[in-house]
Write an enzyme that holds these catalytic residues in place. Sequence first.
Site, PDB file in Angstrom:
ATOM      1  N   ARG A 164      -2.006  21.076   9.323  1.00  0.00           N
ATOM      2  CA  ARG A 164      -2.926  20.051   8.887  1.00  0.00           C
ATOM      3  C   ARG A 164      -2.565  18.780   9.678  1.00  0.00           C
ATOM      4  O   ARG A 164      -1.495  18.232   9.387  1.00  0.00           O
ATOM      5  CB  ARG A 164      -3.234  20.021   7.535  1.00  0.00           C
ATOM      6  CG  ARG A 164      -4.105  19.009   7.107  1.00  0.00           C
ATOM      7  CD  ARG A 164      -4.515  19.197   5.549  1.00  0.00           C
ATOM      8  NE  ARG A 164      -3.530  18.662   4.534  1.00  0.00           N
ATOM      9  CZ  ARG A 164      -3.601  18.417   3.443  1.00  0.00           C
ATOM     10  NH1 ARG A 164      -5.137  18.581   2.931  1.00  0.00           N
ATOM     11  NH2 ARG A 164      -2.747  18.055   2.434  1.00  0.00           N
ATOM     12  N   ASP A 445       0.806  15.174  -4.489  1.00  0.00           N
ATOM     13  CA  ASP A 445       0.782  14.582  -3.264  1.00  0.00           C
ATOM     14  C   ASP A 445      -0.031  13.155  -3.322  1.00  0.00           C
ATOM     15  O   ASP A 445      -0.368  12.666  -4.536  1.00  0.00           O
ATOM     16  CB  ASP A 445       0.107  15.492  -2.085  1.00  0.00           C
ATOM     17  CG  ASP A 445      -1.089  16.078  -2.448  1.00  0.00           C
ATOM     18  OD1 ASP A 445      -2.055  15.266  -3.138  1.00  0.00           O
ATOM     19  OD2 ASP A 445      -1.682  16.837  -1.610  1.00  0.00           O
TER      20      ASP A 445
END
Length: 530
Positions: A164, A445
């Site tokens: 990613r 996150d």
Amino acid sequence: MSVTVGGLEVTGELRPGYTDVLNHDALHFVGRLVRSFASQLDTLQAMRREKQVRWDAGDMPNFLPETERVRDGDWTIKGIPEDLLDRRVEITGPVDRKMIINALNADVKVFMADFEDATTPTWDNLIEGQINLRDAVRGKLSFKDEARDKTYEVGDDPSILIARVRGLHLPEKHVLMDGKPIPGCLLDFGLYFHHNAHALLNKGSGPYFYVPKIQSHLEARWWNDVFTAAEQDAGLDVGTIKATFLIETLPAAFEMEEILYELRDHVVALNCGRWDYIFSYIKTLKTHADRILPDRQAVTMDQPFLDAYSRLLIKTCHKRGAMAMGGMSAFIPSKDEEQNAVVRQKVTDDKTREAANGHDGTWVAHPGLAEIVNPIFNKALGKRPNQLDVMREGDAPVTAANLLEPSTGDRTETGMRHNIRVALQYIEAWISGNGCVPIYGLMEDAATAEISRASIWQWIRHGVSLSNGRVVTQELFEMFLAEEIEAVKAEIGAEIFAAGRFTEAAKLFSDMTTSEEFGDFLTLPAYEMI
């Protein structure tokens, strides 16, 4: 001392081994991408801002009348490689060496190596991450934990690797072109593709990517052009790159079909990036007093606006031959038996809902959740590798009103304080170099901090009353913040607190939460602190 190659000026320190990935050919390749595509991002970013001005003034997102022909058209994506047909459980995590090994060895189908929300983009994190992934692709990844005298190695049947990259908004300040930072996403994509595309193809896999935070089909078109240019540069067929795009912004939910259409040569799936989607819902509708969310803990996938988003994504993807990935389960297994039973039940309920809706797979943040989630999707899929045959043809059409429906639930002092305490600790960890942080039983996150500060910003702006009658003001927030700073200090100990960057984290959090204008991304000012 900087190094200039291919029009790129590298100002980051070239530690031993860094030139393995920052070599002459790689930098020339990244430089060609930057020269061809970076300037277009200014236009795309301006379009984001123009739309937000309209929404702030009272308009609402909606499906695009000018692209109705795409939604009504008879087309499908190009196809899905064999090794991506079964993605029933995926694990995500940062790109440090030990984490990669553990993820590749987990009982999952796919590992998403994250250069974005789970990784603080320090220069060392990024370049060491590229080295780690290059070693992993070549079967040379190992790690020696000197403290435990233990060596970690990748097993014989690792999970499929997907990288990613960073979102379009994030720059890379350690690599310049014409004196300006280049887009971080082009560095992440360019280095990984250049070093690994042919090696992955030789192993029977391919260069696979996750792309975050897309907001429109025009941004999808930009990415498709980047992919095509990279393939042509490398002498590969168009469509060799395969990508999964996260639908984690509210605007993108209204353009799913158009996004698939623009990317039809390269896309294989869309993903419900639920945490950033919640942040985007707040951000997009922040001035709308009738769209204020309750406590974060109350915004679960059974909320109508999230359920509609999940069902629309499944129906859209399967109609076009693409896979529909479910969202993240961020729970961490607990050593406490009673608490672990609660975790197992919450994960089971969430993933059973996704599998029953027709998702082809889902995300977990911890290897220990695989033993809970695998049986759920195994049962739903049976002998099938996925649920592409689930078309949801009996569903009523998902309307704009469904995607925008207000949420139910309380806004509580406990919830507000929890947001403050979690965001404070996460931001401190992020600016200290760690973007993936276990806090109170969840693997957090950057989306966590974004939801927290956006929610409180909106509560302050609209003078929300909490369930105990207290009105949320800037003064109340600042009082709670001061008290929660002391609570965190008592929890972790004064010595650890003093050694950290909590004062800086608290100031950044306060500035972003009480500013007159809503800051687009917390990570942009935080990036200047690392």
